[in-house]
Enzyme design. Structure first.
Site, PDB file in Angstrom:
ATOM      1  N   SER A  53     -10.699   0.058   7.080  1.00 26.39           N
ATOM      2  CA  SER A  53      -9.759   0.207   5.813  1.00 26.39           C
ATOM      3  C   SER A  53      -9.185  -0.947   5.048  1.00 26.39           C
ATOM      4  O   SER A  53      -8.440  -1.158   4.080  1.00 26.39           O
ATOM      5  CB  SER A  53      -8.742   1.371   5.541  1.00 26.39           C
ATOM      6  OG  SER A  53      -9.546   2.635   5.578  1.00 26.39           O
ATOM      7  N   SER A  60      -9.793   2.547   2.661  1.00 26.89           N
ATOM      8  CA  SER A  60      -9.000   3.220   1.659  1.00 26.89           C
ATOM      9  C   SER A  60      -8.013   2.037   1.045  1.00 26.89           C
ATOM     10  O   SER A  60      -7.312   2.636   0.251  1.00 26.89           O
ATOM     11  CB  SER A  60      -8.163   4.056   2.797  1.00 26.89           C
ATOM     12  OG  SER A  60      -7.369   3.280   3.531  1.00 26.89           O
ATOM     13  N   LYS A  99       0.927  -1.344   0.099  1.00 24.98           N
ATOM     14  CA  LYS A  99       0.043  -0.050  -0.016  1.00 24.98           C
ATOM     15  C   LYS A  99       0.841   1.272  -0.157  1.00 24.98           C
ATOM     16  O   LYS A  99       1.923   1.348   0.685  1.00 24.98           O
ATOM     17  CB  LYS A  99      -0.907   0.087   1.239  1.00 24.98           C
ATOM     18  CG  LYS A  99      -2.067   1.001   1.234  1.00 24.98           C
ATOM     19  CD  LYS A  99      -2.835   1.001   2.593  1.00 24.98           C
ATOM     20  CE  LYS A  99      -3.862   1.807   2.435  1.00 24.98           C
ATOM     21  NZ  LYS A  99      -4.896   1.953   3.576  1.00 24.98           N
TER      22      LYS A  99
END
EC number: 6.3.5.7
Length: 495
Positions: free
Chosen positions: A182, A158, A78
């Protein structure tokens, strides 16, 4: 062997140990899949040279016979994790071109274990969002489609790029972070597994901060066994993070027996919300029945302060964000606005932030600054902190009464179309977190397990919440649920 990118971590590890494939072959298969999947916009910084160098080193290590479980396995990272010499911009224009001089603790642990980083993954800007639509890179797109419909869907947020990449077999697994859901919400939207460990289990050092008392890293994988393998490599004490806990890291994979006989699973009545879609309620009931059939005892429980969780979260998280994001001022790193003649330091701050921060980030910074301001600090921020304590106490009371895990839906719906919530009141988007934020507020471990599909063929997930520091037991309960549910659906390739 073709389709090596479709393997999970455990399968690939076993093939590597047997000498049936190499890390270089696995990595090349993933890099090829990534290059063919630009339509998903999941990987936003590709690092093929780094990946192949690490794969060659991993193959040498495996040949010598001293390889940990993650050695040679290609994963995505990420964009919130700082990676030395590789763009790390938290999907924000304000960090455009930022290449850190250091490696985050979690990504370093994975690197030390021999994992191969394929590149950086799309996400909501500064991890603020539930649909991956706030990203400076543009939307990440789910590999899933509704049956007979080509509407592009959100992979969740997210950690949307991580979820899309794992679901589309672009990598074997990926890192995510979870501040209010998330990891778990995107996992539920994409038919993948995502675990948020207990707060303090994984180091936050080198992860771009959103809300420091809530943020926690975790793995996003194709199944529960893979989550156990990757979580073990990610967690452990770190002196550089004052909230990191000095506890031994168990062998989570060895705890996956699937035996949950006599375990008490709580069903919180407050999570049965008005207007809950029938499909979600049915899935929840089916999940409870599956655990009961596996030998668990299902008990009705009460978490009375649940209804205050979302408002408390959306006071605390923006408050912490407004403080954390004050460091982006155009002085030391990242974007700096071009100034007009006569502009001073104040104008530089204003213009840099106006150009660098997206709308959702600006909104949350403003909300956070407001609730921390002198006139409203007690009315909002302090009250939210008190509510948080009550929510934590609710969970403590339930666990003290002998409950081993709590079963809830992971999301209030299946994945929605990109743009579907853009014109709405932002609170409608925030409601996506209704089942997940309590876990962050209480600092507990939570896992999302794909359990079924809706009438349009989209994946649906259930969430299990565990006792603090008992990720092993939580993973085992999740493993039993996964075995009973038998979820094997994959998205049909259109990209």
């Amino acid at each position: 062997m073709s389709d090596l990118n479709k393997l999970g971590l455990a399968e690939a590890r076993d093939l590597l140990r047997k000498g049936d494939t190499t890390s270089v072959e696995l990595t090349e298969a993933c890099l090829k899949a990534i290059d063919g999947a630009d339509a998903l916009n999941a990987f936003v910084h590709k690092t093929p040279d780094v990946a192949l160098d690490r794969a060659k080193a991993a193959d040498a290590r495996i040949a010598e016979g001293d390889a940990p479980a993650m050695c040679g396995l290609p994963i995505g990272m990420k964009d919130l994790f700082c990676t030395k010499g590789v763009d790390s911009q938290a999907a924000s224009n304000i960090l455009k071109g930022f290449k850190p001089e250091y490696e985050s603790t979690v990504s370093q642990k994975l690197q030390d274990a021999g994992a191969v980083m394929l590149g950086k993954l799309n996400m909501d800007e500064f991890a603020m969002g539930s649909s991956n639509e706030t990203s400076a890179y543009g939307n990440a797109i789910s590999p899933w489609r509704r049956e007979g419909d080509e509407t592009p869907l959100t992979p969740g947020g997210s950690s949307g790029g991580s979820a899309a990449a794992v679901a589309a077999d672009l990598c074997l697994a990926a890192t995510g972070t979870d501040t209010g859901g998330s990891i778990r919400q995107p996992a539920a939207f994409t038919g993948t597994v995502g675990i948020k460990p207990t707060y303090g289990r994984c180091s936050r050092w080198g992860i771009v901060a959103f809300a420091s008392s809530l943020d926690q890293a975790g793995p996003m994988t194709k199944n529960v066994r893979d989550a156990a393998i990757m979580l073990e490599a990610m967690c452990g004490h770190d002196a550089k993070d004052s909230t990191s806990v000095d506890l031994a890291v168990p062998n989570f994979e060895a705890m996956l027996t699937g035996d949950i006989k006599g375990k008490k699973i709580g069903i919180p009545r407050e999570y049965r919300m008005d207007g809950m879609p029938a499909e979600i309620a049915k899935l929840w009931d089916e999940g409870a029945a599956m655990l009961k059939a596996a030998g668990a005892e299902i008990v009705d429980i009460s978490l009375p302060h649940t209804k205050y969780a979302l408002p408390a979260y959306y006071v605390i998280a923006p408050a912490e964000a407004s403080s954390n994001l004050a460091r982006y001022d155009g002085v030391r790193y990242g974007h700096r606005a071009t100034l007009a003649q006569g502009d001073g330091i104040t104008e530089m701050y204003e213009k840099t932030r106006a150009e660098g921060f997206g709308h959702e980030v600006q909104r949350r910074v403003m909300v956070g600054t407001y609730v921390l301001s002198a006139g409203f600090y007690d009315a909002y921020y302090n009250r939210a902190r008190k509510v948080r304590t009550l929510i934590k106490k609710d969970f403590e009371d339930v666990f003290a009464a002998g409950v081993d895990a709590i079963l809830t839906p992971a999301t209030p719906s299946a994945a929605f179309g990109l743009g579907e919530m853009n014109d709405e009141d932002p609170v409608k988007m925030y409601l996506n977190d209704v089942f997940t934020v309590t876990v962050n507020l209480a600092g507990l471990p939570g896992i999302s397990v794909p359990t079924g599909v809706d009438t349009q063929g989209l994946p649906l997930g259930l969430q299990l919440i565990g006792r603090p520091w008992d990720e092993g037991d939580l993973l085992n309960t999740a493993y039993a649920l996964e075995q009973a549910a038998g979820f094997v659906a994959k998205p049909a390739q259109w990209w």
